[in-house]
Structures are given as structure tokens and as C-alpha cells.
Design a protein around this motif. Structure first.
Motif, mmCIF file in Angstrom:
data_model
loop_
_atom_site.group_PDB
_atom_site.id
_atom_site.type_symbol
_atom_site.label_atom_id
_atom_site.label_comp_id
_atom_site.label_asym_id
_atom_site.label_seq_id
_atom_site.Cartn_x
_atom_site.Cartn_y
_atom_site.Cartn_z
ATOM 1 N N GLU A 291 -9.795 -7.522 -5.613
ATOM 2 C CA GLU A 291 -10.204 -6.273 -4.962
ATOM 3 C C GLU A 291 -11.179 -6.563 -3.826
ATOM 4 O O GLU A 291 -11.111 -5.921 -2.768
ATOM 5 N N LYS B 87 -4.502 -2.796 -13.663
ATOM 6 C CA LYS B 87 -4.799 -3.407 -12.367
ATOM 7 C C LYS B 87 -4.361 -4.866 -12.325
ATOM 8 O O LYS B 87 -3.832 -5.333 -11.323
ATOM 9 N N CYS C 218 -4.148 3.391 -5.444
ATOM 10 C CA CYS C 218 -5.602 3.200 -5.518
ATOM 11 C C CYS C 218 -6.340 4.528 -5.500
ATOM 12 O O CYS C 218 -7.408 4.658 -6.084
ATOM 13 N N ASN C 219 -5.794 5.485 -4.765
ATOM 14 C CA ASN C 219 -6.401 6.814 -4.754
ATOM 15 C C ASN C 219 -5.283 7.839 -4.838
ATOM 16 O O ASN C 219 -4.168 7.606 -4.405
ATOM 17 N N ASP D 245 -3.768 3.757 -10.371
ATOM 18 C CA ASP D 245 -3.400 2.393 -10.765
ATOM 19 C C ASP D 245 -1.939 2.234 -11.171
ATOM 20 O O ASP D 245 -1.517 1.137 -11.551
ATOM 21 N N ARG E 228 0.834 -1.202 0.000
ATOM 22 C CA ARG E 228 0.000 0.000 0.000
ATOM 23 C C ARG E 228 0.866 1.248 0.000
ATOM 24 O O ARG E 228 1.968 1.251 0.528
ATOM 25 N N GLN F 100 0.377 -0.475 -5.507
ATOM 26 C CA GLN F 100 -0.354 0.126 -6.616
ATOM 27 C C GLN F 100 -1.195 1.272 -6.063
ATOM 28 O O GLN F 100 -1.839 1.132 -5.028
#
Length: 186
Positions: free
Chosen positions: A168, A114, A90-91, A71, A46, A88
């Protein structure tokens, strides 16, 4: 759903790869600053912004393709024990770049971004073995990363998307479990 599967070196699936920049750090946010992610921001698959810093675009421009996108796959490229960590995005809460200790990877048209991110995270242990150099100054060997990491993928984008949706869902459940554990611990 049947689909042909292929296995290719990462090199054949990458459309863009770039190391980050050497930032011109700023102490305070302004209209000319952007966030800079570093290897401390990449843990447990993360990205967090708590350890990020600021770069001043007025002092040093950054090409558009080097700004982080949703992504994007980020890999720590230096440091004993940290080179090879994969995450990766994510936001993206704000304009963001990475420093010279991280690599940005974007997929080409053979795989979805993804899907490639999940596939690479599955190979993190192998990627962690690709650092070279003296103690504390190790560097991820980019050529070995591209040539030795073999990625299996379905040629069907629909199947890639199905796999991504399943993974996910698992990730969401893991986050909920972590939140429950944190609440119980508190």
C-alpha cells in the motif's frame, strides 16, 4: 518474523465468487439507482467510476451479496484484451454493483482480502491467458482461474498485514508520482 508459507490454488482461498448481473440501465440518478461498474472501469489495477452507468433497482432487484464491498477483487470476465484485468476496490463512493462482464471475488478465512487482492494482481499476466472463445467474444474460464492460479501466502495474518502495508505504501508513492507527472505535463 518467521511464518510458514503455503501455496494453494485460488479455489482454496476464495469464500465468494460471483459474476455480475445483466443491468436494467437508467439514464438518470434517482433513489432507486445504483452505480454499475463494467470492464471499462477496470484499468491499470484500479477501478474508476468515470465509465460507470446506472442500474434501476425498481426494475430489477440485486441480492445483497452481489453489491460491491470495500476490498472486493474485481476481474473482467469477457472481451479480447480485457478479460483477466484485476483491480481491488479501495473506496466505495456509493452503492455499486458490477455487470455480467465482471467477477467479484472475496477471500475465505485463510487469507486477508487485501493480501489476496495483491497476490492476484501479481498473477494478472497468467489470468490474462485464461480467456477462451472466438475473436472479440472471449470469456475468462472461471474453473481454470480457480484451479490454475496458484497463490503463495504466509499462514500468519500478521505477516500478511505487514506485506499489505508495504505494498500500500508503494501504491501511494506511485499515485503521488503520477500526480506530479500530470502537473509537470500541464
Amino acid at each position: 518474523m518467521t511464518s510458514e508459507w503455503k501455496t494453494s490454488p485460488l479455489r482454496d482461498l476464495v469464500g465468494f465468487i460471483s459474476k455480475g448481473i445483466a443491468p436494467s440501465y437508467a439514464d438518470e440518478e434517482s433513489e432507486t439507482t445504483v452505480r454499475v461498474l463494467n470492464q471499462k472501469c477496470n484499468r491499470n489495477f484500479r477501478i474508476t467510476y468515470s465509465e460507470s452507468r446506472l442500474h434501476d433497482l425498481a426494475r430489477k432487484k440485486v441480492p445483497a451479496e452481489r453489491f460491491v464491498r470495500i476490498d472486493d477483487i474485481l476481474i473482467n470476465s469477457t472481451g479480447a484484451g480485457t478479460a483477466g484485468r484485476i483491480a481491488q476496490i479501495c473506496n466505495l463512493p456509493c452503492d455499486t454493483i458490477v455487470d455480467g462482464h465482471m467477477i467479484i471475488i472475496r477471500a475465505n478465512d485463510k487469507v486477508s482480502q487485501k493480501y489476496l487482492g495483491y497476490a492476484m494482481k501479481a498473477h494478472q499476466w497468467e489470468v490474462l491467458q485464461l480467456d477462451e472463445g472466438s475473436t472479440g467474444q472471449t470469456e475468462l474460464n472461471r474453473e481454470r482461474l480457480l484451479d490454475e492460479i496458484m497463490i503463495s501466502y504466509p499462514t500468519s495474518f500478521a505477516l500478511q498485514e505487514t506485506i499489505v502495508k508495504t505494498l500500500e505504501g508503494i501504491d501511494r508513492k506511485l499515485l503521488v508520482n503520477e500526480e506530479v507527472n500530470d502537473n509537470l505535463a500541464a
